[in-house]
Design a protein around this motif. Structure first.
Motif, PDB file in Angstrom:
ATOM      1  N   UNK A 187       8.217  -9.125 -62.551  1.00 21.71           N
ATOM      2  CA  UNK A 187       8.436  -7.965 -63.405  1.00 21.71           C
ATOM      3  C   UNK A 187       8.021  -6.729 -62.624  1.00 21.71           C
ATOM      4  N   UNK A 188       8.901  -5.735 -62.558  1.00 23.09           N
ATOM      5  CA  UNK A 188       8.625  -4.490 -61.854  1.00 23.09           C
ATOM      6  C   UNK A 188       8.439  -3.379 -62.875  1.00 23.09           C
ATOM      7  N   UNK A 189       7.278  -2.741 -62.835  1.00 21.09           N
ATOM      8  CA  UNK A 189       6.971  -1.637 -63.743  1.00 21.09           C
ATOM      9  C   UNK A 189       6.835  -0.357 -62.931  1.00 21.09           C
ATOM     10  N   UNK A 190       7.677   0.627 -63.226  1.00 17.82           N
ATOM     11  CA  UNK A 190       7.701   1.881 -62.479  1.00 17.82           C
ATOM     12  C   UNK A 190       6.838   2.913 -63.183  1.00 17.82           C
ATOM     13  N   UNK A 191       5.882   3.477 -62.434  1.00 21.53           N
ATOM     14  CA  UNK A 191       4.973   4.500 -62.961  1.00 21.53           C
ATOM     15  C   UNK A 191       4.377   4.071 -64.299  1.00 21.53           C
ATOM     16  N   UNK A 192       3.838   2.863 -64.299  1.00 21.15           N
ATOM     17  CA  UNK A 192       3.080   2.307 -65.423  1.00 21.15           C
ATOM     18  C   UNK A 192       3.902   2.225 -66.717  1.00 21.15           C
ATOM     19  N   UNK A 193       5.131   1.773 -66.572  1.00 19.81           N
ATOM     20  CA  UNK A 193       5.937   1.473 -67.749  1.00 19.81           C
ATOM     21  C   UNK A 193       6.990   2.483 -68.122  1.00 19.81           C
ATOM     22  N   UNK A 194       7.173   3.534 -67.329  1.00 24.17           N
ATOM     23  CA  UNK A 194       8.221   4.503 -67.639  1.00 24.17           C
ATOM     24  C   UNK A 194       9.608   3.881 -67.499  1.00 24.17           C
ATOM     25  N   UNK A 195       9.719   2.882 -66.643  1.00 21.53           N
ATOM     26  CA  UNK A 195      10.952   2.129 -66.471  1.00 21.53           C
ATOM     27  C   UNK A 195      10.566   0.757 -65.931  1.00 21.53           C
ATOM     28  N   UNK A 196      11.510  -0.182 -65.981  1.00 21.60           N
ATOM     29  CA  UNK A 196      11.190  -1.526 -65.502  1.00 21.60           C
ATOM     30  C   UNK A 196      12.437  -2.204 -64.963  1.00 21.60           C
ATOM     31  N   UNK A 197      12.204  -3.296 -64.256  1.00 15.77           N
ATOM     32  CA  UNK A 197      13.292  -4.087 -63.709  1.00 15.77           C
ATOM     33  C   UNK A 197      12.763  -5.461 -63.340  1.00 15.77           C
ATOM     34  N   UNK A 198      13.608  -6.256 -62.723  1.00 15.73           N
ATOM     35  CA  UNK A 198      13.245  -7.610 -62.312  1.00 15.73           C
ATOM     36  C   UNK A 198      13.433  -7.748 -60.810  1.00 15.73           C
ATOM     37  N   UNK A 199      12.874  -8.809 -60.270  1.00 15.73           N
ATOM     38  CA  UNK A 199      13.030  -9.094 -58.859  1.00 15.73           C
ATOM     39  C   UNK A 199      12.543 -10.493 -58.558  1.00 15.73           C
ATOM     40  N   UNK A 200      12.446 -10.820 -57.266  1.00 12.16           N
ATOM     41  CA  UNK A 200      11.872 -12.107 -56.891  1.00 12.16           C
ATOM     42  C   UNK A 200      11.348 -12.027 -55.464  1.00 12.16           C
ATOM     43  N   UNK A 201      10.428 -12.959 -55.156  1.00 17.01           N
ATOM     44  CA  UNK A 201       9.865 -13.051 -53.822  1.00 17.01           C
ATOM     45  C   UNK A 201      10.683 -14.038 -53.000  1.00 17.01           C
ATOM     46  N   UNK A 202      11.031 -13.618 -51.778  1.00 18.29           N
ATOM     47  CA  UNK A 202      11.800 -14.428 -50.840  1.00 18.29           C
ATOM     48  C   UNK A 202      11.010 -14.591 -49.552  1.00 18.29           C
ATOM     49  N   UNK A 203      10.900 -15.830 -49.081  1.00 20.36           N
ATOM     50  CA  UNK A 203      10.268 -16.110 -47.792  1.00 20.36           C
ATOM     51  C   UNK A 203      11.344 -16.127 -46.712  1.00 20.36           C
TER      52      UNK A 203
END
Length: 248
Positions: free
Chosen positions: A14-30
């Motif tokens: 979960x990606x939270x931009x500037x403490x919740x002003x906006x958000x998105x998703x992602x994942x960790x890749x090795x």
């Protein structure tokens, strides 16, 4: 089905931009021994301008509690961010998460109790290999579905949807899944159930495809009002674009 990529979902973030002003998703890749955070470019950028000064990245499993999650905080004014000029994908090098050998300007703010894993590059599939009508799983954080005082699900935990590969566009370097996405799902990993019964990550969610209804005033036919609905189909960016970006 090999459920290893569904039993531990801590690679989904979960990606939270500037403490919740906006958000998105992602994942960790090795990739080549290094951990990268992968997400959609439009989650972090308006064109080429960063959308936030601080990025909070957290990961946990559906059965865990918030105190179990691992959380990172990034100073986006200092962290180098890779992004594609032609595809909706961005990446940030984290260093090595496993031994907390993090790159500068990335701080571990909550250690939690969960071991955060990264998807190994060998557990992925490129667009030329994916199969039409194969089952897919979308693992993201659709924070826009949260309504006031809701106790149905925790926005900090990954939420899954299931669909199929609906279409492939090699010229555009995208593929379509028969799976609804919502605001907050952008950048979420897409897993394909392959012919050998193995799950592999094949890309990230980019945007939903709208279905447009146009309302007309029956007395003033020139007055119209378009309404954009979710068609249930979503456009995704394949791993090809991700590997091309981080290989640079």
């Amino acid at each position: 089905m090999n459920r290893s990529l569904l039993d531990n979902l801590t690679y989904a973030t979960l990606l939270s931009l500037d403490y919740g002003k906006s958000s998105g998703s992602g994942f960790f890749l090795k990739f080549n021994g290094e951990d990268f955070l992968i997400t959609a470019k439009h989650v972090l950028f308006n064109d080429s301008t960063l959308r936030c000064k601080t990025l909070t990245v957290s990961s946990q499993n559906p059965r865990s509690v918030n105190e179990d999650s691992k959380m990172f905080e990034l100073d986006m004014t200092q962290v180098p961010v890779l992004y594609s000029k032609t595809n909706d994908v961005a990446a940030i090098s984290f260093g090595v998460i496993e031994n907390s050998n993090l790159n500068s300007n990335i701080n571990l703010i909550q250690a939690g109790t969960l071991e955060t894993i990264s998807i190994d590059q060998n557990s992925t599939r490129r667009i030329e290999e994916i199969g039409i009508a194969n089952e897919v799983f979308l693992i993201g954080f659709p924070t826009s579905l949260i309504f006031q005082n809701s106790k149905h699900f925790d926005p900090g935990k990954p939420l899954l949807r299931k669909g199929i590969i609906g279409g492939i566009n090699l010229e555009d370097n995208t593929f379509i899944i028969d799976c609804s996405t919502y605001y907050g799902n952008s950048g979420a990993p897409v897993l394909e159930l392959c012919e050998d019964n193995q799950l592999r990550v094949i890309g990230i969610a980019s945007r939903y495809i709208p279905f447009v209804i146009e309302w007309r005033n029956n007395r003033e036919t020139s007055v119209t009002h378009p309404e954009y609905l979710n068609s249930g189909y979503s456009v995704c960016v394949p791993m090809n674009s991700i590997f091309e970006l981080i290989s640079q």
